[in-house]
Design a protein around this motif. Structure first.
Motif, mmCIF file in Angstrom:
data_model
loop_
_atom_site.group_PDB
_atom_site.id
_atom_site.type_symbol
_atom_site.label_atom_id
_atom_site.label_comp_id
_atom_site.label_asym_id
_atom_site.label_seq_id
_atom_site.Cartn_x
_atom_site.Cartn_y
_atom_site.Cartn_z
ATOM 1 N N ASP A 25 8.316 46.927 58.403
ATOM 2 C CA ASP A 25 8.628 47.708 59.601
ATOM 3 C C ASP A 25 10.133 47.760 59.831
ATOM 4 O O ASP A 25 10.617 48.560 60.621
ATOM 5 C CB ASP A 25 7.952 47.089 60.835
ATOM 6 C CG ASP A 25 6.438 47.203 60.769
ATOM 7 O OD1 ASP A 25 5.961 48.240 60.276
ATOM 8 O OD2 ASP A 25 5.764 46.255 61.181
ATOM 9 N N ALA A 26 10.874 46.898 59.159
ATOM 10 C CA ALA A 26 12.321 46.836 59.339
ATOM 11 C C ALA A 26 13.010 47.735 58.316
ATOM 12 O O ALA A 26 12.513 47.928 57.216
ATOM 13 C CB ALA A 26 12.787 45.391 59.164
ATOM 14 N N PRO A 27 14.162 48.299 58.675
ATOM 15 C CA PRO A 27 14.892 49.123 57.708
ATOM 16 C C PRO A 27 15.384 48.288 56.533
ATOM 17 O O PRO A 27 15.742 47.127 56.698
ATOM 18 C CB PRO A 27 16.049 49.683 58.537
ATOM 19 C CG PRO A 27 16.229 48.711 59.654
ATOM 20 C CD PRO A 27 14.858 48.202 59.969
ATOM 21 N N ILE A 28 15.362 48.904 55.358
ATOM 22 C CA ILE A 28 15.791 48.242 54.131
ATOM 23 C C ILE A 28 17.009 48.988 53.599
ATOM 24 O O ILE A 28 16.953 50.203 53.410
ATOM 25 C CB ILE A 28 14.669 48.268 53.077
ATOM 26 C CG1 ILE A 28 13.410 47.581 53.616
ATOM 27 C CG2 ILE A 28 15.131 47.610 51.777
ATOM 28 C CD1 ILE A 28 12.184 47.823 52.770
ATOM 29 N N PRO A 29 18.126 48.313 53.354
ATOM 30 C CA PRO A 29 19.307 49.039 52.851
ATOM 31 C C PRO A 29 19.032 49.658 51.489
ATOM 32 O O PRO A 29 18.365 49.064 50.638
ATOM 33 C CB PRO A 29 20.376 47.941 52.771
ATOM 34 C CG PRO A 29 19.620 46.664 52.688
ATOM 35 C CD PRO A 29 18.364 46.868 53.477
ATOM 36 N N GLY A 30 19.546 50.863 51.284
ATOM 37 C CA GLY A 30 19.344 51.540 50.013
ATOM 38 C C GLY A 30 19.992 50.809 48.865
ATOM 39 O O GLY A 30 19.519 50.863 47.733
ATOM 40 N N ASP A 31 21.090 50.101 49.117
ATOM 41 C CA ASP A 31 21.779 49.315 48.099
ATOM 42 C C ASP A 31 21.969 47.912 48.672
ATOM 43 O O ASP A 31 22.889 47.660 49.443
ATOM 44 C CB ASP A 31 23.128 49.954 47.761
ATOM 45 C CG ASP A 31 23.841 49.259 46.606
ATOM 46 O OD1 ASP A 31 23.572 48.065 46.383
ATOM 47 O OD2 ASP A 31 24.673 49.909 45.946
ATOM 48 N N VAL A 32 21.054 47.007 48.307
ATOM 49 C CA VAL A 32 21.075 45.656 48.868
ATOM 50 C C VAL A 32 22.368 44.934 48.520
ATOM 51 O O VAL A 32 22.977 44.274 49.365
ATOM 52 C CB VAL A 32 19.850 44.854 48.383
ATOM 53 C CG1 VAL A 32 19.945 43.396 48.832
ATOM 54 C CG2 VAL A 32 18.557 45.483 48.907
ATOM 55 N N LEU A 33 22.829 45.061 47.278
ATOM 56 C CA LEU A 33 24.045 44.374 46.852
ATOM 57 C C LEU A 33 25.254 44.837 47.648
ATOM 58 O O LEU A 33 26.072 44.031 48.096
ATOM 59 C CB LEU A 33 24.282 44.606 45.361
ATOM 60 C CG LEU A 33 25.518 43.925 44.764
ATOM 61 C CD1 LEU A 33 25.425 42.412 44.922
ATOM 62 C CD2 LEU A 33 25.669 44.299 43.301
ATOM 63 N N SER A 34 25.373 46.145 47.850
ATOM 64 C CA SER A 34 26.488 46.682 48.614
ATOM 65 C C SER A 34 26.439 46.183 50.059
ATOM 66 O O SER A 34 27.468 45.826 50.645
ATOM 67 C CB SER A 34 26.468 48.211 48.584
ATOM 68 O OG SER A 34 27.464 48.749 49.418
ATOM 69 N N ALA A 35 25.252 46.157 50.639
ATOM 70 C CA ALA A 35 25.106 45.701 52.021
ATOM 71 C C ALA A 35 25.493 44.221 52.152
ATOM 72 O O ALA A 35 26.128 43.823 53.128
ATOM 73 C CB ALA A 35 23.681 45.926 52.507
ATOM 74 N N LEU A 36 25.130 43.404 51.163
ATOM 75 C CA LEU A 36 25.527 41.999 51.180
ATOM 76 C C LEU A 36 27.053 41.881 51.174
ATOM 77 O O LEU A 36 27.639 41.080 51.907
ATOM 78 C CB LEU A 36 24.940 41.268 49.969
ATOM 79 C CG LEU A 36 23.440 40.981 50.003
ATOM 80 C CD1 LEU A 36 22.978 40.467 48.640
ATOM 81 C CD2 LEU A 36 23.080 39.983 51.090
ATOM 82 N N GLY A 37 27.691 42.702 50.336
ATOM 83 C CA GLY A 37 29.152 42.679 50.268
ATOM 84 C C GLY A 37 29.796 43.062 51.582
ATOM 85 O O GLY A 37 30.784 42.449 52.007
#
Length: 325
Positions: free
Chosen positions: A14-26
């Motif tokens: 139900d929560a939004p998921i970033p399209g690029d997990v690695l970029s979001a972590l950075g």
């Protein structure tokens, strides 16, 4: 990491998921300290709050596709938005808005695909000419890692002068360039996406003789060389692939295992020993002793030489300890 059983949250999808997990972590300033085929390993951002101390031996894993995470030490877990909420400190609504602004992947696509879902990672072809973009590391960068220019050249360690990233070329066992790893402050990337780095070992082209020293990070091969220890090999992380194990078994008669001096490293060190036990390849453990260090990169040349010289056969150490009881 199983997205439902390990995360244990009913609202993960139900929560939004970033399209690029690695970029979001950075963008959140979270350091990537390791990876396996499915997960990034990071220092747990909630450790100080939950346990009263910083996470010195990271054991928090973030799924590369879904962003679901779990810290095996303090049990902090959930969907990616919980990481964003912890870091940003502005509440759940702010975190959800921030993640949504990163470009999200359609939740329905993931649900329909189930556990077999994985983004396609098409491997872009690279050539030797691509490495011309990079230079030798500057003296200040070399000094920060405790390695010499000679060691960097021996292991083909390069530098991106524009972005100030370390560049570690990845070659297959025949020397063909597959791509490279980029590492910098709050940055970690394998290029091109989908590169099969598990097809070889960093340092293989510099190997002479039949003894290797296994470390997790490519830069530590040069740290060892600077200390006068040859044969450094790195699998670009803690976990070795079956092909990397096959390469070790085919090239070496002796192996000193210097996996990181933490829980994950000790676990993988045991796996390597068990894999080669009885095969003719002699495995000894790098002797960290009582040093409060994570890896050879945190040790002085003298400490590295002593740990290498005192490398021990794990079964003999167990027998010796048993005999003193």
């Amino acid at each position: 990491m199983s997205r439902r059983t390990r995360a244990g949250n009913n609202d993960i999808f139900d929560a939004p998921i970033p399209g690029d997990v690695l970029s979001a972590l950075g963008k959140l300033g979270i350091e990537i300290v390791g990876e396996d085929s499915e997960n990034w390993r990071i220092p747990c951002p909630a450790h100080l709050r939950r346990k009263g101390r910083e996470d010195r031996n990271p054991s928090c894993y973030v799924h590369k596709d879904t962003g679901v995470f779990l810290c095996f030490s303090c049990a902090f877990k959930g969907p990616f938005v919980r990481l964003a909420e912890e870091i940003r400190g502005e509440g759940a609504d702010d975190a959800a808005q921030w993640v949504s602004e990163q470009g999200v992947i359609d939740r329905a696509v993931r649900l329909l695909a189930g556990e077999t879902y994985a983004r396609k990672r098409e491997t872009e072809e690279v050539t030797e000419s691509h490495l011309a973009l990079f230079t030798e590391p500057p003296a200040k960068a070399l000094a920060s890692k405790g390695i010499t220019a000679e060691a960097a050249r021996r292991f083909e360690i390069l530098w991106d002068p524009k972005r100030k990233y370390w560049i570690f070329p990845v070659r297959d066992e025949n020397g063909r360039l597959l791509g490279w790893q980029e590492k910098g402050k709050d940055h970690f990337l394998n290029y091109p996406e989908g590169m099969q780095k598990g097809d070889s070992l960093f340092g293989l082209q510099a190997l002479e003789g039949e003894e290797g020293v296994l470390v997790e990070s490519p830069v530590d091969t040069a740290v060892l060389w600077t200390a006068g220890i040859a044969g450094g090999l790195a699998p670009y992380g803690a976990i070795l692939t079956p092909k990397q194990l096959r390469i070790l078994g085919g090239r070496l008669s002796r192996l000193v295992d210097a996996h990181d001096n933490d829980h994950d490293g000790k676990r993988e060190r045991r796996k390597v020993f068990d894999h080669f036990h009885g095969t003719g390849l002699i495995v000894r453990y790098f002797d960290y002793g009582d040093l409060a260090v994570k890896d050879p990169g945190e040790m002085t040349p003298e400490e590295n030489r002593a740990a290498y010289k005192n490398a021990y056969h794990p079964m003999m150490r167990r027998l010796s300890t048993f005999g003193r009881r």
